[in-house]
Scaffold this motif. Structure first.
Motif, PDB file in Angstrom:
ATOM      1  N   ALA A 100      25.063  77.382  57.187  1.00  0.00           N
ATOM      2  CA  ALA A 100      25.842  77.729  56.006  1.00  0.00           C
ATOM      3  C   ALA A 100      27.299  78.019  56.351  1.00  0.00           C
ATOM      4  O   ALA A 100      27.633  78.447  57.449  1.00  0.00           O
ATOM      5  CB  ALA A 100      25.233  78.943  55.313  1.00  0.00           C
ATOM      6  N   ARG A 101      28.137  77.771  55.346  1.00  0.00           N
ATOM      7  CA  ARG A 101      29.524  78.230  55.406  1.00  0.00           C
ATOM      8  C   ARG A 101      29.577  79.586  54.726  1.00  0.00           C
ATOM      9  O   ARG A 101      29.135  79.742  53.591  1.00  0.00           O
ATOM     10  CB  ARG A 101      30.437  77.251  54.680  1.00  0.00           C
ATOM     11  CG  ARG A 101      31.929  77.576  54.807  1.00  0.00           C
ATOM     12  CD  ARG A 101      32.749  76.747  53.836  1.00  0.00           C
ATOM     13  NE  ARG A 101      32.665  77.290  52.481  1.00  0.00           N
ATOM     14  CZ  ARG A 101      32.980  76.593  51.387  1.00  0.00           C
ATOM     15  NH1 ARG A 101      33.346  75.326  51.490  1.00  0.00           N
ATOM     16  NH2 ARG A 101      32.902  77.150  50.195  1.00  0.00           N
ATOM     17  N   LEU A 102      30.141  80.552  55.406  1.00  0.00           N
ATOM     18  CA  LEU A 102      30.178  81.924  54.892  1.00  0.00           C
ATOM     19  C   LEU A 102      31.605  82.302  54.524  1.00  0.00           C
ATOM     20  O   LEU A 102      32.501  82.283  55.364  1.00  0.00           O
ATOM     21  CB  LEU A 102      29.643  82.893  55.947  1.00  0.00           C
ATOM     22  CG  LEU A 102      29.742  84.380  55.586  1.00  0.00           C
ATOM     23  CD1 LEU A 102      28.806  84.708  54.429  1.00  0.00           C
ATOM     24  CD2 LEU A 102      29.423  85.245  56.803  1.00  0.00           C
ATOM     25  N   ASP A 103      31.818  82.641  53.265  1.00  0.00           N
ATOM     26  CA  ASP A 103      33.095  83.181  52.808  1.00  0.00           C
ATOM     27  C   ASP A 103      32.895  84.659  52.498  1.00  0.00           C
ATOM     28  O   ASP A 103      31.976  85.016  51.741  1.00  0.00           O
ATOM     29  CB  ASP A 103      33.579  82.456  51.553  1.00  0.00           C
ATOM     30  CG  ASP A 103      33.881  80.983  51.801  1.00  0.00           C
ATOM     31  OD1 ASP A 103      34.378  80.681  52.901  1.00  0.00           O
ATOM     32  OD2 ASP A 103      33.606  80.156  50.911  1.00  0.00           O
ATOM     33  N   VAL A 104      33.744  85.503  53.069  1.00  0.00           N
ATOM     34  CA  VAL A 104      33.692  86.941  52.806  1.00  0.00           C
ATOM     35  C   VAL A 104      34.713  87.260  51.719  1.00  0.00           C
ATOM     36  O   VAL A 104      35.916  87.052  51.894  1.00  0.00           O
ATOM     37  CB  VAL A 104      33.985  87.743  54.088  1.00  0.00           C
ATOM     38  CG1 VAL A 104      34.009  89.238  53.782  1.00  0.00           C
ATOM     39  CG2 VAL A 104      32.954  87.419  55.167  1.00  0.00           C
ATOM     40  N   LEU A 105      34.224  87.738  50.583  1.00  0.00           N
ATOM     41  CA  LEU A 105      35.092  88.011  49.443  1.00  0.00           C
ATOM     42  C   LEU A 105      35.654  89.430  49.467  1.00  0.00           C
ATOM     43  O   LEU A 105      36.781  89.661  49.039  1.00  0.00           O
ATOM     44  CB  LEU A 105      34.327  87.772  48.142  1.00  0.00           C
ATOM     45  CG  LEU A 105      33.684  86.389  47.986  1.00  0.00           C
ATOM     46  CD1 LEU A 105      33.021  86.268  46.627  1.00  0.00           C
ATOM     47  CD2 LEU A 105      34.702  85.276  48.197  1.00  0.00           C
TER      48      LEU A 105
ATOM     49  N   LEU B  72      28.020  82.351  50.118  1.00  0.00           N
ATOM     50  CA  LEU B  72      27.458  81.492  51.167  1.00  0.00           C
ATOM     51  C   LEU B  72      27.128  80.129  50.572  1.00  0.00           C
ATOM     52  O   LEU B  72      26.527  80.037  49.503  1.00  0.00           O
ATOM     53  CB  LEU B  72      26.210  82.175  51.730  1.00  0.00           C
ATOM     54  CG  LEU B  72      25.406  81.528  52.847  1.00  0.00           C
ATOM     55  CD1 LEU B  72      24.719  82.615  53.685  1.00  0.00           C
ATOM     56  CD2 LEU B  72      24.342  80.581  52.277  1.00  0.00           C
ATOM     57  N   HIS B  73      27.522  79.065  51.264  1.00  0.00           N
ATOM     58  CA  HIS B  73      27.252  77.700  50.825  1.00  0.00           C
ATOM     59  C   HIS B  73      26.527  76.945  51.944  1.00  0.00           C
ATOM     60  O   HIS B  73      26.951  77.006  53.108  1.00  0.00           O
ATOM     61  CB  HIS B  73      28.548  76.960  50.498  1.00  0.00           C
ATOM     62  CG  HIS B  73      29.296  77.526  49.330  1.00  0.00           C
ATOM     63  ND1 HIS B  73      29.258  76.968  48.072  1.00  0.00           N
ATOM     64  CD2 HIS B  73      30.103  78.617  49.238  1.00  0.00           C
ATOM     65  CE1 HIS B  73      30.004  77.676  47.252  1.00  0.00           C
ATOM     66  NE2 HIS B  73      30.541  78.672  47.928  1.00  0.00           N
ATOM     67  N   ALA B  74      25.478  76.232  51.579  1.00  0.00           N
ATOM     68  CA  ALA B  74      24.751  75.418  52.560  1.00  0.00           C
ATOM     69  C   ALA B  74      24.437  74.058  51.951  1.00  0.00           C
ATOM     70  O   ALA B  74      24.355  73.908  50.723  1.00  0.00           O
ATOM     71  CB  ALA B  74      23.467  76.126  52.986  1.00  0.00           C
ATOM     72  N   GLY B  75      24.255  73.048  52.813  1.00  0.00           N
ATOM     73  CA  GLY B  75      23.903  71.706  52.362  1.00  0.00           C
ATOM     74  C   GLY B  75      25.043  70.941  51.744  1.00  0.00           C
ATOM     75  O   GLY B  75      24.817  69.998  50.980  1.00  0.00           O
TER      76      GLY B  75
END
Length: 370
Positions: free
Chosen positions: A281-286, A311-314
């Motif tokens: 996953a790509r993790l963005d901390v808000l 979090l974004h995956a795929g």
């Protein structure tokens, strides 16, 4: 069993698509075909190098056929599956297995008595995202799953007014013809559920069923809404799953899910576990929290938070490529069971039966006075 020899019944576009995947599995071989639409059957036979197409009855009498793959319209499934089982063949049938629960139970009893395979082609549980979401729910990393919905705004451009899809005596209706995939998927995540309400909408001026929705209550109390509408131009098709948790929300895109988005507030340990469930996953901390701001409250309970994440995956996954993978995985799983009955399958006969039971309950409840 070194070889699994397939006899295919049905020559529509999806039958061709699925066979192309099944035949990539080691040991699979197409030995005979029968089609209800002669021209399409002949074209499909040329694709696979089969010299002639047969009548269904003749195909079922061939000793060299071990497994019958049925890809005909739903109203033909019961009789064709039954005939195949009586001929001693294993069966993989496109969903639904039958148009009524009584028919499905009869088929499964016959399959058990003959020690034959008899499954509906419900391939969604072979998706790696199925297992990831199951782990997310079971682990309660972001709390209990409280609510969810599957929203399917499907296209009807390829379904002429005369298509069997609109004739409930042939398709069973939208829940039975189409909804079984998603009843099975959510049962895999949340266990058995009960349909508590259901509605349908008829297309003005035609009387055909074009939209259905129902609410299912699962064992943990979660209410899940299922909506299917066949109303859109194909370019506007959209499918979305959403699951609400105590500390976040998960979204899956496409009816064969490929992309996931998870928004949540978590502590350090929870974030570590999420990255194990979704390792690519790509993790963005808000937002990050410290001191007294770490304390949050929901459902009258206090909990600790470290970060608000997105979090974004795929992101690179392709739906059709994933679809092909799932069909190959399902077929490999089933022929492993044919070779060794101790093999534990991900999809069994009960999946086709249980998903149909849910679809029949939703269909009946949507009727006036249901």
């Amino acid at each position: 069993m070194n070889k699994i020899r397939i006899g295919a019944i049905g020559a529509g576009g999806f039958g061709l698509f699925a066979l192309q995947q099944f035949l990539q599995v080691e040991g699979a071989e197409l030995v005979a075909m029968a089609g209800t639409h002669r021209e399409a059957a002949l074209a499909m036979a040329r694709r696979f190098g089969v010299t002639e197409t047969l009548e269904v009855e003749s195909l079922l009498q061939l000793d060299q056929v071990d497994l019958v793959y049925i890809a005909t319209p739903p109203f033909l499934h019961y009789a064709q599956v039954r005939a195949a089982l009586e001929a001693g063949k294993h069966v993989i049938c496109e969903k639904p297995l039958a148009l009524s629960l009584a028919q499905a139970d009869e088929l499964l009893q016959l399959a058990r008595s003959r020690d034959r395979l008899c499954i509906a082609n419900l391939m969604q549980r072979y998706n790696p995202l199925f297992e990831a979401v199951r782990q997310l729910i079971d682990s309660k990393v972001i709390g209990e799953c409280l609510h969810g919905w599957f929203d399917n705004a499907a296209g009807d451009e390829g379904l002429s007014a005369e298509h069997w899809f609109w004739d409930r005596s042939k398709s069973g209706g939208i829940f039975i013809e189409h909804g079984v995939h998603f009843f099975d998927l959510f049962e895999g995540w949340l266990g058995k559920g009960k349909v508590v309400s259901s509605q349908r909408t008829l297309r003005p001026g035609s009387g055909i069923e074009e939209q259905v929705q129902c609410v299912v209550r699962y064992g943990n109390g979660a209410l899940i809404n299922f909506y299917h509408g066949f109303t859109q131009p194909a370019r506007l098709e959209r499918q979305e799953f959403r699951l609400l948790f105590e500390h976040g929300e998960l979204t899956l895109e496409e009816w064969v899910p490929t992309r996931v988005r998870l928004r949540a507030v978590v502590d350090e340990e929870q974030l570590r576990r999420l990255m194990q469930i979704f390792p690519d996953a790509r993790l963005d901390v808000l937002e990050s929290y410290s001191g007294s701001k770490r304390l949050a409250r929901g459902r009258h309970k206090d909990f600790d938070t470290y970060q608000k994440i997105d979090l974004h995956a795929g992101l690179e996954a392709e739906k059709m490529r994933r679809y092909c993978e799932l069909l190959r995985a399902l077929f490999a799983d089933q022929i492993a069971w044919i070779a060794d009955r101790s093999h534990q399958r991900l999809i069994t006969e009960e999946n086709g039966r249980n998903s149909l039971a849910m679809a029949c309950a939703a269909t009946q409840l949507a009727e006036p006075g249901g």
